[in-house]
Write an enzyme that holds these catalytic residues in place. Structure first.
Site, short mmCIF file in Angstrom:
data_model
loop_
_atom_site.label_atom_id
_atom_site.label_comp_id
_atom_site.label_asym_id
_atom_site.label_seq_id
_atom_site.Cartn_x
_atom_site.Cartn_y
_atom_site.Cartn_z
N TYR A 55 -12.59 -0.13 4.91
CA TYR A 55 -12.65 -1.14 3.86
C TYR A 55 -14.08 -1.47 3.44
CZ TYR A 55 -7.75 -1.86 3.15
OH TYR A 55 -6.45 -1.66 2.78
N GLN A 88 -2.16 -4.76 -10.05
CA GLN A 88 -1.91 -4.27 -8.71
C GLN A 88 -3.23 -3.88 -8.03
OE1 GLN A 88 1.83 -1.55 -8.71
NE2 GLN A 88 1.02 -1.44 -10.78
N ASP A 91 -9.59 -4.29 -7.08
CA ASP A 91 -10.96 -4.38 -7.60
C ASP A 91 -11.09 -5.64 -8.46
OD1 ASP A 91 -10.37 -3.82 -10.45
OD2 ASP A 91 -9.96 -1.77 -9.82
N HIS A 106 -1.97 -7.59 -5.15
CA HIS A 106 -2.28 -6.95 -3.87
C HIS A 106 -3.58 -7.44 -3.25
CE1 HIS A 106 0.43 -3.33 -5.19
NE2 HIS A 106 1.12 -4.39 -4.79
N GLY A 176 -1.79 2.13 -16.69
CA GLY A 176 -2.30 2.71 -15.44
C GLY A 176 -1.39 2.57 -14.25
N THR A 177 -0.11 2.32 -14.48
CA THR A 177 0.83 2.25 -13.37
C THR A 177 2.19 2.76 -13.84
OG1 THR A 177 1.82 0.82 -11.67
CG2 THR A 177 1.51 -0.14 -13.85
N SER A 178 2.90 3.38 -12.93
CA SER A 178 4.19 3.95 -13.28
C SER A 178 5.22 2.86 -13.53
CB SER A 178 4.67 4.85 -12.14
OG SER A 178 6.01 5.22 -12.31
#
Length: 234
Positions: A55, A88, A91, A106, A176-178
């Site tokens: 991390y 999600q 950053d 998240h 940018g996400t399914s």
């Protein structure tokens, strides 16, 4: 132009142009079994040194990249619209681009928390991305300080709040996400059927039309430029 509430749901694909990796797919981070393990509750408790090293590397990497045009165009929409970003991503590129209302499903790499209770507000605080989190560093409650992110094996908090905002959207955009990856993909069901719904993705999406989305088949930045043209007419 009418001031509208535009809600974005963003995933790792929006940050690719900034130099960050996606998580799934051919070159996704979670194809590396070690990394996936270090991003889990088991990794934290059984290999805390490797967990922190992983991390700290991710945090350092984040400090070296910048928001891209897609992040900036979303932020600029706040001049004329109410904008909510549900992401999600862990950053902070949306915030650094200027977005002021961001819900992180998240967690956030730029913050730390308790290993005993991730959601203890007394232990959640900003922490410089370039400062490594050290083994043995106290989170404030006697437990190991750790990044404020959702690990594999932990539940996603904030879904109810996110659902409420999606249901209030005048325009709903997925970038940018399914549309098929849960739990965040379940949020698309809360958008009202009568509101314009868009998905920006360079790949083919089979379920796009049946789910009621207009597919803007482009990269995140190019897709945002095309979206801005589309919503002028809405």
């Amino acid at each position: 132009m009418t001031r509208q509430h535009i809600v974005f749901l963003t995933g790792a694909g929006i940050s690719v142009e900034s130099g960050l990796s996606t998580f799934r797919g051919k070159e996704g981070m979670w194809n590396n079994k070690d990394w996936r393990y270090y991003a889990s509750v088991e990794g934290l408790y059984h290999e805390p040194e490797n967990f922190l090293e992983f991390y700290n590397w991710r945090r350092q990497k984040l400090s070296e990249v910048e928001p891209n045009q897609a992040h900036r165009l979303i932020a600029e929409l706040e001049k004329e619209h109410q904008v909510t970003v549900i992401t999600q991503n862990v950053d902070n590129l949306h915030e650094r681009a200027g977005s002021t209302h961001v819900i992180h499903l998240h967690g956030e790499l730029a913050k730390v928390c308790s290993s005993k209770n991730r959601l203890d507000p007394n232990c959640i605080k900003d922490y410089p991305l370039t400062t490594p989190i050290k083994l043995g560093e106290d989170a404030g409650d006697g437990s190991q300080m750790r990044p404020f992110v959702v690990l594999f094996g932990e539940y996603v908090s904030g879904m109810e709040i996110a659902q409420d905002f999606v249901s209030q959207a005048d325009i709903f955009v997925v970038i940018g996400t399914s549309l098929a990856v849960f739990p965040a993909a379940g949020l698309i069901r809360y958008a009202l059927k009568e509101v314009p719904r868009f998905v920006i993705d360079p790949n083919e999406i089979e379920a796009c039309e049946e789910l009621g989305f207009e597919h803007i088949q482009a990269s995140a930045s190019e897709g945002m430029r095309l979206l801005l043209e589309r919503i002028k007419d809405l």
